[in-house]
Scaffold this motif. Structure first.
Motif, PDB file in Angstrom:
ATOM      1  N   ASP A  72      -6.447  21.587 -45.337  1.00 15.51           N
ATOM      2  CA  ASP A  72      -5.107  22.170 -45.243  1.00 15.51           C
ATOM      3  C   ASP A  72      -4.959  23.065 -44.013  1.00 15.51           C
ATOM      4  O   ASP A  72      -4.537  24.216 -44.107  1.00 15.51           O
ATOM      5  N   ILE A  73      -5.315  22.523 -42.854  1.00 15.37           N
ATOM      6  CA  ILE A  73      -5.103  23.269 -41.610  1.00 15.37           C
ATOM      7  C   ILE A  73      -3.608  23.302 -41.294  1.00 15.37           C
ATOM      8  O   ILE A  73      -2.815  22.522 -41.832  1.00 15.37           O
ATOM      9  N   VAL A  74      -3.200  24.197 -40.414  1.00 17.12           N
ATOM     10  CA  VAL A  74      -1.777  24.356 -40.096  1.00 17.12           C
ATOM     11  C   VAL A  74      -1.176  23.049 -39.596  1.00 17.12           C
ATOM     12  O   VAL A  74      -0.056  22.668 -39.970  1.00 17.12           O
ATOM     13  N   ALA A  75      -1.915  22.331 -38.747  1.00 15.47           N
ATOM     14  CA  ALA A  75      -1.389  21.081 -38.189  1.00 15.47           C
ATOM     15  C   ALA A  75      -1.078  20.056 -39.271  1.00 15.47           C
ATOM     16  O   ALA A  75      -0.202  19.205 -39.089  1.00 15.47           O
ATOM     17  N   ALA A  76      -1.776  20.125 -40.413  1.00 16.85           N
ATOM     18  CA  ALA A  76      -1.518  19.182 -41.505  1.00 16.85           C
ATOM     19  C   ALA A  76      -0.106  19.363 -42.042  1.00 16.85           C
ATOM     20  O   ALA A  76       0.573  18.390 -42.387  1.00 16.85           O
ATOM     21  N   ARG A  77       0.347  20.596 -42.107  1.00 16.29           N
ATOM     22  CA  ARG A  77       1.681  20.870 -42.640  1.00 16.29           C
ATOM     23  C   ARG A  77       2.770  20.502 -41.645  1.00 16.29           C
ATOM     24  O   ARG A  77       3.913  20.228 -42.022  1.00 16.29           O
ATOM     25  N   LEU A  78       2.421  20.489 -40.350  1.00 17.88           N
ATOM     26  CA  LEU A  78       3.403  20.213 -39.307  1.00 17.88           C
ATOM     27  C   LEU A  78       3.414  18.754 -38.878  1.00 17.88           C
ATOM     28  O   LEU A  78       4.236  18.365 -38.048  1.00 17.88           O
ATOM     29  N   ALA A  79       2.498  17.948 -39.407  1.00 11.25           N
ATOM     30  CA  ALA A  79       2.408  16.539 -39.015  1.00 11.25           C
ATOM     31  C   ALA A  79       3.642  15.778 -39.480  1.00 11.25           C
ATOM     32  O   ALA A  79       4.391  16.237 -40.351  1.00 11.25           O
ATOM     33  N   ASP A  80       3.849  14.603 -38.905  1.00 13.74           N
ATOM     34  CA  ASP A  80       4.945  13.726 -39.302  1.00 13.74           C
ATOM     35  C   ASP A  80       4.374  12.346 -39.622  1.00 13.74           C
ATOM     36  O   ASP A  80       3.981  11.619 -38.709  1.00 13.74           O
ATOM     37  N   PRO A  81       4.252  12.027 -40.916  1.00  9.72           N
ATOM     38  CA  PRO A  81       4.653  12.811 -42.095  1.00  9.72           C
ATOM     39  C   PRO A  81       3.664  13.939 -42.369  1.00  9.72           C
ATOM     40  O   PRO A  81       2.519  13.884 -41.927  1.00  9.72           O
ATOM     41  N   ALA A  82       4.138  14.946 -43.104  1.00  4.81           N
ATOM     42  CA  ALA A  82       3.249  16.044 -43.500  1.00  4.81           C
ATOM     43  C   ALA A  82       2.072  15.479 -44.291  1.00  4.81           C
ATOM     44  O   ALA A  82       2.226  14.578 -45.103  1.00  4.81           O
ATOM     45  N   LEU A  83       0.879  16.020 -44.011  1.00  3.70           N
ATOM     46  CA  LEU A  83      -0.356  15.435 -44.511  1.00  3.70           C
ATOM     47  C   LEU A  83      -0.758  15.977 -45.878  1.00  3.70           C
ATOM     48  O   LEU A  83      -0.877  17.192 -46.063  1.00  3.70           O
ATOM     49  N   SER A  84      -0.978  15.070 -46.815  1.00  2.24           N
ATOM     50  CA  SER A  84      -1.603  15.465 -48.080  1.00  2.24           C
ATOM     51  C   SER A  84      -3.051  15.856 -47.804  1.00  2.24           C
ATOM     52  O   SER A  84      -3.684  15.328 -46.883  1.00  2.24           O
ATOM     53  N   THR A  85      -3.582  16.773 -48.604  1.00  7.16           N
ATOM     54  CA  THR A  85      -4.920  17.291 -48.300  1.00  7.16           C
ATOM     55  C   THR A  85      -5.562  17.863 -49.560  1.00  7.16           C
ATOM     56  O   THR A  85      -4.914  18.022 -50.588  1.00  7.16           O
ATOM     57  N   VAL A  86      -6.843  18.163 -49.451  1.00  5.70           N
ATOM     58  CA  VAL A  86      -7.573  18.875 -50.495  1.00  5.70           C
ATOM     59  C   VAL A  86      -7.974  20.226 -49.926  1.00  5.70           C
ATOM     60  O   VAL A  86      -8.540  20.302 -48.826  1.00  5.70           O
ATOM     61  N   THR A  87      -7.683  21.288 -50.634  1.00  7.09           N
ATOM     62  CA  THR A  87      -7.975  22.628 -50.141  1.00  7.09           C
ATOM     63  C   THR A  87      -8.883  23.369 -51.111  1.00  7.09           C
ATOM     64  O   THR A  87      -8.830  23.150 -52.325  1.00  7.09           O
ATOM     65  N   THR A  88      -9.730  24.218 -50.568  1.00  4.60           N
ATOM     66  CA  THR A  88     -10.637  25.061 -51.360  1.00  4.60           C
ATOM     67  C   THR A  88     -10.268  26.519 -51.151  1.00  4.60           C
ATOM     68  O   THR A  88      -9.998  26.941 -50.020  1.00  4.60           O
ATOM     69  N   ASP A  89     -10.243  27.279 -52.218  1.00  4.78           N
ATOM     70  CA  ASP A  89      -9.939  28.711 -52.144  1.00  4.78           C
ATOM     71  C   ASP A  89     -11.131  29.415 -51.492  1.00  4.78           C
ATOM     72  O   ASP A  89     -12.111  29.763 -52.159  1.00  4.78           O
TER      73      ASP A  89
END
Length: 333
Positions: free
Chosen positions: A278-295
């Motif tokens: 869930d890096i910043v670029a993942a949220r800004l991609a087109d299409p926005a990128l689904s991801t797995v994130t760890t706390d």
């Protein structure tokens, strides 16, 4: 004294500035119990120390307490990307709240023997992200240094090992795609062998999830961070009937998206893609990128608490629950 060299401020300087003895300075700055120091005297000492910008010597503090407050982290030859950087930053902050000083040392055994590194620092504990030999552990134990190994993929632990599983990451990716109806998956493996310690267990987790879902093993292709090379992998997956791809991390997933565009295809219609971190670029991609994130904050709290307990000769706390790792669904799936 050599020209240009600044003399270190000592407790004697603070004592003279405050008009008290060095013992009183020591009692105040170390908050020594069972010492009756008048409030006015305490205030003078603290103000004098602040005016002189006094910093106690780490070596002197170690001699007084009989123990260092340094935790040495031995980093393998990893690229320090957003996820590793976040872990180190959070771990440093978590240990600081527990009165410890965190020092990260990126190196390999080929660069310098591990013993030379920890002996130069004399830490309270060494945290490693790769196996320590029995001889290395014995040498640390003999010197009173606690040693811990944070695992990244193996599920079985030996004494002194902390599990930080990566297989769950790959499993969540594959289960997410399977739940969306994808029956043939691909795995986008990185072309940087330095991160194999992360990539292999993540791929193993995706394979295990596919087996559990009754699906064939993912079709693995190495995907460099290059659109043309990624396009070749996309064509291979399409020829193999793959409709969804688990990528090693978000950067590799973004390369897959670039490969799709180079082929005139789109996600998720032609190929669904999910990354990790869930890096910043993942949220800004087109299409926005689904991801797995760890706390990473929760993970750092677990590691830091474990380090402090082991240093104190107490049992390690239970590891964090699986809920610290989760899927973030966006438009790419």
């Amino acid at each position: 004294m050599a020209e240009g060299r600044v003399r270190r401020v000592t407790s004697a300087d603070v004592a003279r500035e405050a008009g008290v003895s060095r013992a009183t300075v020591s009692y105040v700055l170390n908050d020594t119990p069972h010492q009756s120091i008048p409030a006015e005297t305490r205030r003078r000492v603290l103000e004098a120390a602040a005016r002189l910008d006094y910093a106690p010597s780490a070596a002197a503090r170690t001699l007084r307490s009989g123990r260092s407050d340094v935790v040495l982290c031995l980093l393998p030859d990893w690229p320090v990307g957003p996820e590793v950087g976040a872990l180190l930053g959070n771990l440093s902050a978590a240990l600081a709240r527990r009165g410890m000083t965190f020092v990260a040392h990126p190196s390999t055994r080929e660069d310098r023997p591990i013993a030379e590194v920890w002996k130069a620092i004399t830490p309270a504990a060494v945290l490693a992200f790769e196996d320590l030999s029995a001889a290395e552990v014995a040498a640390m134990r003999a010197a009173g240094v606690a040693s811990l190994v944070a695992l990244l993929g193996r599920s079985r632990q030996r004494p002194g090992e902390l599990e930080v599983p990566q297989q769950r990451v790959g499993r969540l990716q594959a289960e997410h795609l399977g739940a969306l109806g994808h029956l043939r998956l691909g795995y986008a493996y990185p072309d940087d062998r330095r991160v194999a310690i992360f990539a292999d267990p993540r791929r193993d987790g995706a394979r295990a999830a596919c087996a559990g879902l009754g699906l064939p093993a993912p079709v693995t292709r190495t995907v460099p961070l290059d659109a043309d090379a990624a396009a070749a992998a996309v064509r291979d997956w399409r020829d193999a009937g793959v409709t969804g791809v688990c990528a090693y991390n978000d950067e590799v997933a973004l390369a897959v998206l670039a490969g799709l565009r180079a082929c005139g295809l789109v996600a998720p219609g032609d190929l669904a893609v999910i990354g990790v971190d869930d890096i910043v670029a993942a949220r800004l991609a087109d299409p926005a990128l689904s991801t797995v994130t760890t706390d990473q904050v929760a993970l750092a709290e677990y590691l830091s608490e474990t380090i402090v307990e082991v240093i104190g000769g107490r049992p390690a706390p239970p590891g964090p629950g699986e809920e610290i790792t989760r899927v973030v669904r966006r438009a790419s799936t």
